[in-house]
Design an enzyme around this catalytic site. Structure first.
Site, PDB file in Angstrom:
ATOM      1  N   VAL A   1      -6.476   7.020  -3.197  1.00  0.00           N
ATOM      2  CA  VAL A   1      -5.734   5.845  -2.728  1.00  0.00           C
ATOM      3  C   VAL A   1      -5.750   5.870  -1.204  1.00  0.00           C
ATOM      4  O   VAL A   1      -5.473   6.908  -0.593  1.00  0.00           O
ATOM      5  CB  VAL A   1      -4.265   5.889  -3.229  1.00  0.00           C
ATOM      6  N   ALA A   2      -6.089   4.738  -0.589  1.00  0.00           N
ATOM      7  CA  ALA A   2      -6.124   4.682   0.873  1.00  0.00           C
ATOM      8  C   ALA A   2      -4.720   4.891   1.432  1.00  0.00           C
ATOM      9  O   ALA A   2      -3.748   4.330   0.927  1.00  0.00           O
ATOM     10  CB  ALA A   2      -6.667   3.336   1.332  1.00  0.00           C
TER      11      ALA A   2
ATOM     12  N   GLN B   1       0.840  -1.201   0.000  1.00  0.00           N
ATOM     13  CA  GLN B   1       0.000   0.000   0.000  1.00  0.00           C
ATOM     14  C   GLN B   1       0.879   1.258   0.000  1.00  0.00           C
ATOM     15  O   GLN B   1       0.561   2.244  -0.666  1.00  0.00           O
ATOM     16  CB  GLN B   1      -0.929  -0.019   1.224  1.00  0.00           C
TER      17      GLN B   1
ATOM     18  N   HIS C   1      -7.886  -3.961   3.093  1.00  0.00           N
ATOM     19  CA  HIS C   1      -7.266  -5.086   2.396  1.00  0.00           C
ATOM     20  C   HIS C   1      -6.050  -5.617   3.152  1.00  0.00           C
ATOM     21  O   HIS C   1      -5.663  -6.767   2.968  1.00  0.00           O
ATOM     22  CB  HIS C   1      -6.905  -4.690   0.966  1.00  0.00           C
TER      23      HIS C   1
ATOM     24  N   GLU D   1     -18.842   1.673  -2.775  1.00  0.00           N
ATOM     25  CA  GLU D   1     -17.991   0.708  -3.486  1.00  0.00           C
ATOM     26  C   GLU D   1     -18.759  -0.599  -3.603  1.00  0.00           C
ATOM     27  O   GLU D   1     -18.659  -1.459  -2.739  1.00  0.00           O
ATOM     28  CB  GLU D   1     -16.664   0.483  -2.738  1.00  0.00           C
TER      29      GLU D   1
ATOM     30  N   HIS E   1     -16.710  -4.028  -2.936  1.00  0.00           N
ATOM     31  CA  HIS E   1     -15.858  -4.311  -1.764  1.00  0.00           C
ATOM     32  C   HIS E   1     -16.669  -4.990  -0.655  1.00  0.00           C
ATOM     33  O   HIS E   1     -17.567  -4.382  -0.074  1.00  0.00           O
ATOM     34  CB  HIS E   1     -15.242  -2.995  -1.266  1.00  0.00           C
TER      35      HIS E   1
ATOM     36  N   ASP F   1     -12.394  -7.534  -3.170  1.00  0.00           N
ATOM     37  CA  ASP F   1     -13.111  -6.826  -4.227  1.00  0.00           C
ATOM     38  C   ASP F   1     -13.545  -7.884  -5.241  1.00  0.00           C
ATOM     39  O   ASP F   1     -12.711  -8.624  -5.752  1.00  0.00           O
ATOM     40  CB  ASP F   1     -12.201  -5.807  -4.924  1.00  0.00           C
TER      41      ASP F   1
ATOM     42  N   SER G   1      -6.348   0.888   4.830  1.00  0.00           N
ATOM     43  CA  SER G   1      -7.024   0.004   3.870  1.00  0.00           C
ATOM     44  C   SER G   1      -7.382  -1.325   4.528  1.00  0.00           C
ATOM     45  O   SER G   1      -6.537  -1.984   5.119  1.00  0.00           O
ATOM     46  CB  SER G   1      -6.122  -0.266   2.664  1.00  0.00           C
TER      47      SER G   1
END
Ligand SMILES: [Zn+2]
Length: 262
Positions: free
Chosen positions: A171-172, A142, A179, A234, A237, A186, A177
């Site tokens: 962008v996180a 990230q 993730h 989103e 997600h 996603d 994030s």
């Protein structure tokens, strides 16, 4: 210019935060001394008051990181409910305890793999054509994505500050994030591969939104909740929260933030 560039990049921003935190430690030590000493430093302390407030906000963030790390490491029940957002960043050193391969070089936290697979299989059996396009993404990855984006924008002529701010909207920031938890995926329809609102109109997303809770997942960033989640709609997600929480969250139309009272 070089210093400004460094400031816009995330790794060094973290360094600045820890420098700020140790400065706060010095202020506190001064305050713990005798009254006389305290008075002696008063003027200086007043000058620093504004900065101190900022530092306290940073400290709150540090504590939130520690809380998250504690929850993830110690409570065997709470792992699936960990909250990760801008106010509750994940520690940069966090790595899911067991990553499981789900194909195409993608990985998730091993504890959600079976439920995810079942959801994808049942979806396919119901005629849905969809696949996981993004799963676990490490903190370091990230940072790379974020910094590449900042540098790209600067190459296009933005100042370091503009490049940082523009990147932040898309962008996180590393640590914010989901993730990085290995609990978020996603998923997109093979009939429409754009990550935009219209993804939500595909029959695949309609099926997922109706059924994901049965497998312990929620649509993490629903429409009209951006003021609470901090993230726009989103429709691709999905976040694992466990079957019990997913059922309650879905039935009551809540976000994870609301469910956790955060
Ligand atoms: Zn995502």
């Amino acid at each position: 210019m070089a210093a400004a560039v460094a400031g816009a990049l995330v790794g060094l921003t973290a360094g600045m935060v820890s420098a700020s935190v140790s400065m706060y430690g010095i202020i506190k030590e001064e305050r713990a001394g005798s009254r006389e000493e305290a008075l002696k430093y008063r003027e200086q302390a007043e000058q620093l008051a504004g900065e101190k407030e900022e530092l306290e906000q940073e400290l709150d963030k540090e504590r939130a990181v520690q809380d998250n790390a504690g929850v993830l490491a110690e409570d065997p029940q709470a792992w699936s409910l960990v909250l990760v957002n801008e106010d509750h960043p994940l520690d940069g050193s966090y790595v899911p305890e067991s990553l499981t391969d789900i194909g195409e070089g993608r990985q998730v936290d091993g504890r959600i793999a079976a439920d995810l697979e079942q959801m994808m299989q049942d979806g396919a059996a119901a005629g849905m054509s969809m696949y996981v396009t993004s799963a676990y993404r490490s903190y370091d990855r990230q940072v790379e994505i974020f910094n590449t984006s900042v540098l790209d924008r600067m190459a296009q002529g933005m100042t370091p500050l503009e490049a940082y701010q523009d990147t932040s909207t898309q962008v996180a920031l590393p640590g914010t994030s989901e993730h990085a938890t290995g609990l978020a995926v996603d998923i997109i329809s093979t009939h429409y591969d754009e990550l935009d609102e219209r993804q939500g109109d595909t029959s695949e997303q309609q099926w997922l939104m109706a059924h994901c809770w049965e497998y312990g997942f929620i649509l993490r960033y629903p429409p009209d909740k951006a003021d609470i989640t901090g993230i726009i709609y989103e429709p691709w997600h999905y976040r694992y929260v466990g079957k019990e929480a997913a059922k309650e969250i879905t039935e009551q139309g809540l976000t994870l933030e609301e469910y956790l009272g955060a």
